[in-house]
Write a protein that holds these residues in place. Structure first.
Motif, mmCIF file in Angstrom:
data_model
loop_
_atom_site.group_PDB
_atom_site.id
_atom_site.type_symbol
_atom_site.label_atom_id
_atom_site.label_comp_id
_atom_site.label_asym_id
_atom_site.label_seq_id
_atom_site.Cartn_x
_atom_site.Cartn_y
_atom_site.Cartn_z
ATOM 1 N N ASN A 1 -4.310 -13.212 -9.010
ATOM 2 C CA ASN A 1 -4.480 -14.334 -9.940
ATOM 3 C C ASN A 1 -3.406 -15.391 -9.710
ATOM 4 N N LEU A 2 -2.830 -15.401 -8.518
ATOM 5 C CA LEU A 2 -1.787 -16.379 -8.199
ATOM 6 C C LEU A 2 -2.395 -17.673 -7.655
ATOM 7 N N LEU A 3 -2.763 -17.685 -6.388
ATOM 8 C CA LEU A 3 -3.315 -18.874 -5.729
ATOM 9 C C LEU A 3 -4.586 -18.457 -4.993
ATOM 10 N N ASN A 4 -5.723 -19.019 -5.396
ATOM 11 C CA ASN A 4 -7.001 -18.542 -4.867
ATOM 12 C C ASN A 4 -7.672 -19.489 -3.878
ATOM 13 N N THR A 5 -7.282 -20.748 -3.864
ATOM 14 C CA THR A 5 -7.943 -21.724 -2.998
ATOM 15 C C THR A 5 -6.960 -22.351 -2.016
ATOM 16 N N GLY B 1 6.759 -14.188 19.306
ATOM 17 C CA GLY B 1 6.373 -15.525 18.877
ATOM 18 C C GLY B 1 5.250 -15.517 17.862
ATOM 19 N N ALA B 2 5.077 -14.389 17.149
ATOM 20 C CA ALA B 2 3.973 -14.226 16.212
ATOM 21 C C ALA B 2 4.459 -14.282 14.772
ATOM 22 N N PRO B 3 3.705 -14.896 13.874
ATOM 23 C CA PRO B 3 4.104 -14.948 12.466
ATOM 24 C C PRO B 3 3.721 -13.683 11.717
ATOM 25 N N ALA B 4 4.386 -13.457 10.602
ATOM 26 C CA ALA B 4 3.996 -12.401 9.669
ATOM 27 C C ALA B 4 3.098 -13.012 8.597
ATOM 28 N N ILE B 5 2.169 -12.208 8.089
ATOM 29 C CA ILE B 5 1.206 -12.659 7.082
ATOM 30 C C ILE B 5 1.520 -11.999 5.742
ATOM 31 N N ILE B 6 1.604 -12.801 4.691
ATOM 32 C CA ILE B 6 1.745 -12.276 3.337
ATOM 33 C C ILE B 6 0.393 -12.369 2.649
ATOM 34 N N GLY B 7 -0.225 -11.216 2.420
ATOM 35 C CA GLY B 7 -1.493 -11.151 1.708
ATOM 36 C C GLY B 7 -1.279 -10.421 0.399
ATOM 37 N N SER B 8 -1.551 -9.120 0.395
ATOM 38 C CA SER B 8 -1.446 -8.348 -0.847
ATOM 39 C C SER B 8 -0.017 -8.284 -1.385
ATOM 40 N N MET B 9 0.979 -8.454 -0.542
ATOM 41 C CA MET B 9 2.366 -8.383 -1.012
ATOM 42 C C MET B 9 2.780 -9.571 -1.882
ATOM 43 N N GLN B 10 1.896 -10.558 -2.043
ATOM 44 C CA GLN B 10 2.201 -11.634 -2.976
ATOM 45 C C GLN B 10 2.172 -11.129 -4.422
ATOM 46 N N GLY B 11 1.297 -10.153 -4.717
ATOM 47 C CA GLY B 11 1.243 -9.578 -6.051
ATOM 48 C C GLY B 11 0.361 -10.350 -7.013
ATOM 49 N N VAL C 1 0.816 -1.208 0.000
ATOM 50 C CA VAL C 1 0.000 0.000 0.000
ATOM 51 C C VAL C 1 0.854 1.264 0.000
ATOM 52 N N ILE C 2 1.886 1.290 0.819
ATOM 53 C CA ILE C 2 2.716 2.490 0.959
ATOM 54 C C ILE C 2 3.874 2.510 -0.034
ATOM 55 N N HIS C 3 4.501 1.337 -0.239
ATOM 56 C CA HIS C 3 5.730 1.307 -1.026
ATOM 57 C C HIS C 3 5.592 0.632 -2.394
ATOM 58 N N GLY C 4 4.444 0.003 -2.656
ATOM 59 C CA GLY C 4 4.245 -0.659 -3.937
ATOM 60 C C GLY C 4 5.069 -1.907 -4.135
ATOM 61 N N LEU C 5 5.398 -2.604 -3.060
ATOM 62 C CA LEU C 5 6.277 -3.767 -3.127
ATOM 63 C C LEU C 5 5.484 -5.071 -3.194
ATOM 64 N N THR C 6 5.895 -5.972 -4.066
ATOM 65 C CA THR C 6 5.343 -7.327 -4.088
ATOM 66 C C THR C 6 6.456 -8.321 -4.382
ATOM 67 N N LEU C 7 6.181 -9.583 -4.050
ATOM 68 C CA LEU C 7 7.151 -10.652 -4.277
ATOM 69 C C LEU C 7 7.205 -11.086 -5.736
#
Length: 271
Positions: A162-166, A108-118, A76-82
């Motif tokens: 359009n990467l992985l939806n299910t 002990g908490a994980p990070a979540i990759i959502g929109s940054m997958q691209g 959102v801020i930097h326009g970065l995706t994997l």
């Protein structure tokens, strides 16, 4: 035992998104604690937006856990995706997520990759794009493992990626990675769009699920849509899921009412 969780967003640029509490970290934590939530899921602009000692003090004060940290600000801020065609952008995306992994790992908490997958962008090759995704997840999964946490990947609906939806597609892709430290986020809102049967998807690929987003079919708090929670709750219990059910939902009709609705529904199905 499945634990309750509510979302708090501290990023002004995503204020129209599906998060229950906004802007004021301590006020949100105080309300979550009073309602009896077990944890918070936190969305910040960067890994250093909140000092770790201060957050630890607040979590102790309000008897809450940190369930996970979101990375969406990276896009959102930097326009970065994997999966950006520019290798330098992909490197910056990996660096941003790595920092968020470090921040979450302090609790002990994980990070979540959502929109940054691209996405697979127009004119780009899908196979090559998926190889970039695998490269990033392998590197980040290994980093998460070195910090004693997992990494969470979120299959999003077709209107967002359009990467992985299910869950099935996500599980098969995670199985192909070198790292085994990447788990899936089962977001009930996205699943309502993409899955033929939510219960069966959870039962069939539950081994891959590491986090759950607890929101109804319209992304309002659970109970305000048409999601049938009886079967979903039963499936999560059957697979032995013992993580968080986190309310990534719109603050409908307002944040306080949304939080109250969420904890009532959580207790209905998981207590």
């Amino acid at each position: 035992m499945i634990k309750s969780c509510v979302t708090i967003a501290l990023v002004p640029q995503i204020k129209s998104g599906p998060w229950i509490f906004w802007e004021d970290l301590e006020a949100g934590m105080a309300k979550a604690s009073k309602l009896g939530f077990d944890a918070i899921e936190l969305f910040t602009a960067s890994a250093d937006a909140i000092e770790v000692p201060r957050l630890k003090d607040l979590l102790d004060q309000y008897k809450l856990e940190l369930a996970a940290v979101g990375t969406g600000a990276g896009k959102v801020i930097h326009g970065l995706t994997l999966t950006d065609p520019d290798s330098e952008v992909r490197k910056k995306a990996i660096s941003f997520i790595s920092d968020m992994i470090d921040f979450g790992a302090a609790f002990g908490a994980p990070a979540i990759i959502g929109s940054m997958q691209g996405n697979v962008l127009p004119g780009n090759d899908r196979e090559e794009t998926m190889s970039w995704l695998a490269e990033g997840l392998n590197q980040l999964g290994k980093h998460a493992e070195s910090k004693g946490v997992t990494l969470i990947y979120e299959p999003l609906n077709r209107y967002e990626t359009n990467l992985l939806n299910t869950i099935e597609a996500g599980s098969n892709f995670m199985d192909s990675l070198e790292t085994k430290s990447v788990k899936l986020l089962a977001d009930l809102f996205h699943m309502n769009i993409e899955e033929g049967n939510l219960e069966e998807s959870i039962l069939n690929w539950g081994k891959s699920i590491g986090h759950v987003h607890f929101a109804d079919s319209n992304r309002r708090p659970m109970g305000f849509g048409h999601t049938s929670m009886k079967e979903i709750a039963s499936a999560l219990k059957t697979i032995g899921y013992a993580g968080y059910a986190s309310a990534e939902a719109f603050p409908y009709p307002n944040p306080d009412a949304a939080a109250e609705q969420t904890i009532e529904e959580f207790r209905k199905w998981f207590k």
